[in-house]
Design a protein around this motif. Structure first.
Motif, PDB file in Angstrom:
ATOM      1  N   GLU A 474      59.680 149.215 -54.189  1.00 56.06           N
ATOM      2  CA  GLU A 474      58.429 151.047 -53.727  1.00 56.06           C
ATOM      3  C   GLU A 474      57.208 149.623 -53.401  1.00 56.06           C
ATOM      4  O   GLU A 474      56.534 149.452 -52.418  1.00 56.06           O
ATOM      5  N   GLU A 477      55.728 147.248 -50.832  1.00 60.78           N
ATOM      6  CA  GLU A 477      54.697 148.007 -49.646  1.00 60.78           C
ATOM      7  C   GLU A 477      53.953 147.742 -49.795  1.00 60.78           C
ATOM      8  O   GLU A 477      52.497 147.653 -48.805  1.00 60.78           O
ATOM      9  N   ARG A 478      53.003 147.874 -51.314  1.00 63.60           N
ATOM     10  CA  ARG A 478      51.796 148.329 -51.298  1.00 63.60           C
ATOM     11  C   ARG A 478      51.249 146.958 -51.821  1.00 63.60           C
ATOM     12  O   ARG A 478      50.098 146.416 -51.978  1.00 63.60           O
ATOM     13  N   VAL A 483      55.399 144.017 -44.778  1.00 61.42           N
ATOM     14  CA  VAL A 483      56.274 144.779 -45.335  1.00 61.42           C
ATOM     15  C   VAL A 483      56.498 146.457 -45.019  1.00 61.42           C
ATOM     16  O   VAL A 483      57.370 146.906 -44.369  1.00 61.42           O
ATOM     17  N   LYS A 484      55.603 147.188 -45.327  1.00 66.18           N
ATOM     18  CA  LYS A 484      55.214 148.659 -44.830  1.00 66.18           C
ATOM     19  C   LYS A 484      55.466 148.489 -43.055  1.00 66.18           C
ATOM     20  O   LYS A 484      56.668 149.804 -43.194  1.00 66.18           O
ATOM     21  N   ARG A 487      58.948 148.091 -42.805  1.00 68.95           N
ATOM     22  CA  ARG A 487      60.156 149.537 -42.655  1.00 68.95           C
ATOM     23  C   ARG A 487      60.302 149.901 -41.964  1.00 68.95           C
ATOM     24  O   ARG A 487      60.564 151.315 -41.364  1.00 68.95           O
ATOM     25  N   THR A 488      58.239 150.990 -41.317  1.00 72.82           N
ATOM     26  CA  THR A 488      58.306 151.594 -40.358  1.00 72.82           C
ATOM     27  C   THR A 488      59.277 151.945 -39.831  1.00 72.82           C
ATOM     28  O   THR A 488      59.385 152.534 -38.309  1.00 72.82           O
ATOM     29  N   SER A 530      45.951 144.839 -49.155  1.00 72.38           N
ATOM     30  CA  SER A 530      47.570 145.412 -49.714  1.00 72.38           C
ATOM     31  C   SER A 530      46.914 146.385 -50.776  1.00 72.38           C
ATOM     32  O   SER A 530      45.270 146.944 -49.952  1.00 72.38           O
TER      33      SER A 530
END
Length: 548
Positions: A474, A477-478, A483-484, A487-488, A530
């Protein structure tokens, strides 16, 4: 070599273990509130004196402390979340496959138990560990036309004896009482002409055969090729572990081992108090008359007759009966009552009961620890028994020679069950109050201990390594907006594969408007912003009461 008479061995063992059976019966009577003071006359139970004689004008009371205690402990045990954990040294070995198989076999075995008027396995085992202090089950797995017949039969250890040798369990016997109809439905050739009541049935298992005895008649003898007794037996590690001649009575003790003798005394004290209350409510009276009006031939009354509620006794004027001074006796009775009640409360863990008032984190965790002192040895015994059951039925399935078997609606490949691995049953409780208390403790200790230590020792996370892995996943993603977004987009594409065309369009929009421009910026050396770090919140409940 003479053939061993296992029926006689079993009968001798049942006779030798009389002290153990008496203990188990005493505990069962406590829970079932069996009359400590039987009703021999009138409507109410009567107290007995030190010689066992009924005290006429008394009332015997039975408290529900034992039943309440057993209900609370067994309910807590039933709430435990059970985890099946299979571990192997080889990283390529499919442990999840074994876990699923074990879970499915137990589920199918549970489905069959009500059809035989038996209870589900876990609740039955929990009651056995609490009231008997030991558990036993017979395991017989048979493959018929590719379908696994899951037969796991729990035995009440009050009616179970066994013999051990250097190789382990040599024989196991389960004794039950059955009606004529029950016996004839299973063994129609048995001579039951003269039978009117229930008959004793012995089910004897050895390493080579199974014998069924109805009374003194052997109705079945069949050999098996297992090479071991298909029974698993475990004792709760509470009680005596000594080798004294009378130690069997104290081995694998029940939850009442600290208060078995105190509860009847508590009943006696309450009964005495109630008997006095009844006399106070409807007090005996004295009618004083001149001495010359009282006939000298009138018979003397007994103490019970004189003090019976509602009676009126004639006594001479200026004379009469004097009561014994009871003030000091009552004070001593109250002291004794407090001593007994205090010890009963401590042994029973009265904090099982929820008190509707705010509690600090330390108080909540302290209550949890008190509960676990009583619960964990019982849960551990359940886990050890089910571990033994799982190992035994997997062995039986492999030895059946089948290549594939169907368990319920699932099909399993038997070769996948082979290998070197360990089976463990683990238990934990989902308790929001304790979770909040641990979270509050962890939040207050951050900076003093590492996050890994907090998760393992304070939060007591069931699988701290897996939690660490998910947190890192997790955190990616932050750290990186790319990366976020990636994944979306992948999630949208998975949704599109399920038939949602709008999700495919949205994934393309995200890719063109967000992903591509950000990639170009990253390539050019731009720093992408970020997300903010997730920080633990403040304690949800006070850590301590604040008293200095």
């Amino acid at each position: 070599m003479a053939e061993i008479d296992y029926k006689k061995l079993s009968e001798d063992k049942f006779n030798e273990w009389t002290d153990l059976w008496d203990r188990m019966q005493e505990d069962a009577d406590l829970v079932n509130m069996k009359e400590q003071y039987p009703i021999t006359s009138g409507t109410y139970r009567k107290l007995q004196d030190s010689d066992g004689h009924e005290i006429i004008n008394s009332i015997g009371i039975l408290l529900n402390d034992a039943a309440n205690f057993a209900w609370r402990v067994e309910t807590a045990l039933n709430k435990a979340v059970e985890q099946i954990i299979v571990t192997a040294e080889s990283k390529r070995f499919d442990t999840v496959y074994i876990e699923n198989f074990i879970r499915r076999v137990f589920k199918e075995a549970d489905k069959k138990l009500p059809l035989r008027d038996l209870y589900p396995l876990n609740p039955f085992l929990d009651q056995q560990t609490c009231r008997r202090g030991r558990v036993a089950s017979r395991v017989l797995m048979q493959v018929e036309k590719g379908i696994l017949n899951c037969d796991i039969t729990p035995w009440d250890t009050r009616y179970f004896v066994y013999g051990m040798d250097k190789d382990g369990l040599a024989y196991a016997t389960y004794k039950t009482s059955r009606t004529k109809d029950q016996i004839l439905s299973e063994y129609p050739d048995v001579n039951m002409v003269e039978t009117r009541s229930e008959v004793e049935v012995m089910d004897i298992w050895t390493r080579e055969k199974n014998e069924i005895w109805v009374g003194n008649e052997k109705v079945l003898e069949q050999k098996h090729h297992l090479g071991y007794v298909p029974v698993v037996f475990r004792k709760v590690p509470i009680g005596s572990m000594l080798m004294d001649t009378d130690t069997i009575k104290y081995q694998g003790d029940s939850i009442f081992f600290l208060i078995r003798d105190l509860l009847p005394e508590l009943n006696r004290l309450v009964s005495i108090i109630q008997s006095i209350n009844i006399k106070e409510l409807d007090r005996a009276l004295q009618l004083k008359k001149p001495l010359d009006t009282i006939k000298s031939k009138d018979p003397l009354l007994t103490v019970d007759e004189v003090t019976a509620a509602g009676t009126v006794t004639v006594v001479p004027t200026g004379g009469g009966f004097d009561l014994m001074p009871l003030g000091q006796i009552r004070e001593q009775a109250q002291i004794l009552h407090n001593m007994i009640q205090g010890r009963v409360d401590e042994a029973m863990g009265r904090r099982f009961q929820d008190v509707m008032q705010p509690k600090t984190a330390t108080e909540i965790l302290e209550i949890g620890q008190e509960q676990e002192t009583i619960i964990l040895p019982r849960l551990g015994t359940r886990g050890l028994l089910k571990q033994g059951l799982a190992e035994m039925f997997i062995k039986q399935v492999i030895e059946s020679g089948a290549s594939t078997i169907k368990v319920g609606n699932n099909t399993f490949d038997v070769p996948k069950l082979k290998g070197e691995y360990e089976i463990e049953f683990s238990y934990y409780f989902k308790d929001p109050k304790r979770d909040i208390a641990r979270a509050s403790m962890a939040a207050s200790m951050r900076g003093l201990l590492s996050d890994t230590q907090l998760r393992r020792d304070v939060l007591q996370v069931e699988d701290p390594e897996e939690t660490e892995r998910l947190l890192r996943w997790e955190e990616a993603e932050r750290i990186s907006p790319l990366v976020k977004i990636d994944r979306t987009i992948r999630a949208l594409l998975e949704e599109a594969d399920r038939g949602n065309e709008a999700a495919r369009i949205e994934s393309e929009i995200l890719c063109d408007s967000q992903m591509c421009p950000m990639l170009e910026q990253a390539i050019m050396g731009a720093q992408l912003k970020s997300s903010e770090e997730v920080k633990p919140s403040q304690p949800l409940v006070p850590i301590t009461s604040g008293v200095t």
